[in-house]
Enzyme design. Structure first.
Site, PDB file in Angstrom:
ATOM      1  N   HIS A  72       6.498  59.066 136.998  1.00 36.76           N
ATOM      2  CA  HIS A  72       6.752  59.849 135.795  1.00 36.76           C
ATOM      3  C   HIS A  72       6.930  58.884 134.633  1.00 36.76           C
ATOM      4  O   HIS A  72       6.822  57.662 134.826  1.00 36.76           O
ATOM      5  CB  HIS A  72       7.955  60.783 135.967  1.00 36.76           C
ATOM      6  N   ASP A  76      12.259  53.765 131.993  1.00 35.61           N
ATOM      7  CA  ASP A  76      12.595  52.763 133.013  1.00 35.61           C
ATOM      8  C   ASP A  76      11.537  52.713 134.106  1.00 35.61           C
ATOM      9  O   ASP A  76      11.680  51.971 135.064  1.00 35.61           O
ATOM     10  CB  ASP A  76      13.978  53.044 133.620  1.00 35.61           C
TER      11      ASP A  76
END
Length: 284
Positions: A72, A76
């Site tokens: 996704h 991060d």
């Protein structure tokens, strides 16, 4: 595990930890190198950190990178995809691009606006290399574009943030959706994966047991919300204070977003409503 070092988890799987620890990423984002010394894929390249990218390039060595794959597009997970592509020439393949603009305070990492995949994988589509196959498993909920990846040869599932090895995931509206998350949890519970490799936390050696517990945890949270509302309308901060006693103050916004996700799910099911003075039960 120290950042920047390569850890072999099984013959086709190695892991490199990024230097981005936080209350939401635990020890940091774990990037996985999947494949052989000849051909491999990189899963969740992580933040655009020069030291982390250098560690990945060193770990890749002389192997051909067949794909840079993102579960996704939180910041991060995917920002290192473009610089890693520049070094390796590998295509970015995986989840769809997604950027949510919202005035709601976000408890998780914001979306990566630079993410530009060369190919988006749909549920059940695969990438192959020498001796390995990675197949996409659509798992919306944490984000609407979230994918897990199954290493078919060893029945390992790379779970991104859908299932983590240290905590339940954050479901943050408007894109995070509790109904989708629960359906995705049921979906992977019915699978026969041997092990989960999450983006944060230790490998999960008993996947079905953990998922069953996480589903139960979410249902318990829903029951807690309904119990509070049985006494009359309530606002989210008051519910959080009662439901999350002793919670790290840094995680209070995330807890509030999780409660909101539950409330929106319950509202869609005509169980609760926003009364204007807080959330209340829909009386029959």
């Amino acid at each position: 595990m120290p950042t920047g070092l390569v850890e072999e988890l099984e013959p086709l799987v190695r892991r490199v930890l990024a230097p981005n620890p936080s209350p939401f990423t635990y020890t940091g984002t774990q990037t996985y190198l999947v494949g052989t010394d000849a051909e491999l894929a990189v899963i969740d390249p992580g933040p655009d950190d020069p030291d982390h990218i250098a560690a990945l390039v060193a770990a890749i060595g002389g192997a051909k990178v067949v794909a840079i794959m993102c579960t996704h597009t939180h910041r991060d997970h995917s920002p290192a995809a473009d610089p890693l592509k520049a070094v390796t020439g590998a295509p970015i393949i995986g989840c769809a691009p997604l950027v949510i603009e919202s005035d709601i305070p976000r408890a998780d990492a914001p979306f990566d606006q630079s993410y530009t995949p060369d190919r988006v994988l749909s549920d059940g589509e695969s990438i192959t290399g020498e001796g390995w196959t990675l197949t996409a498993v659509a798992t919306p909920g944490h984000t609407s574009n979230h994918l897990c990846f199954e290493l078919e040869e060893t029945k390992a599932l790379f779970t991104g943030d859908h299932v983590m090895g240290w905590s339940t995931t954050v479901v943050v509206p408007p894109d995070g959706n509790m109904a989708d998350y629960m359906a995705s949890m049921e979906k992977i519970y019915e699978r026969a994966d041997r092990v989960y490799y999450p983006a944060h936390g230790a490998a999960v050696e008993k996947p079905q047991q953990l998922v069953r517990g996480m589903i139960g945890h979410r249902r318990q949270r829903e029951r807690q919300i309904l119990k509070h509302l049985a006494d009359g309308p309530a606002v989210i901060p008051d519910m959080v204070a009662k439901m999350y006693v002793g919670l790290d103050p840094r995680l209070v916004p995330a807890a509030g977003q999780s409660v909101l996700a539950h409330l929106l799910d319950l509202e869609n099911r005509d169980v609760v409503k926003d009364t204007g003075e807080g959330w209340g039960l829909v009386r029959a």
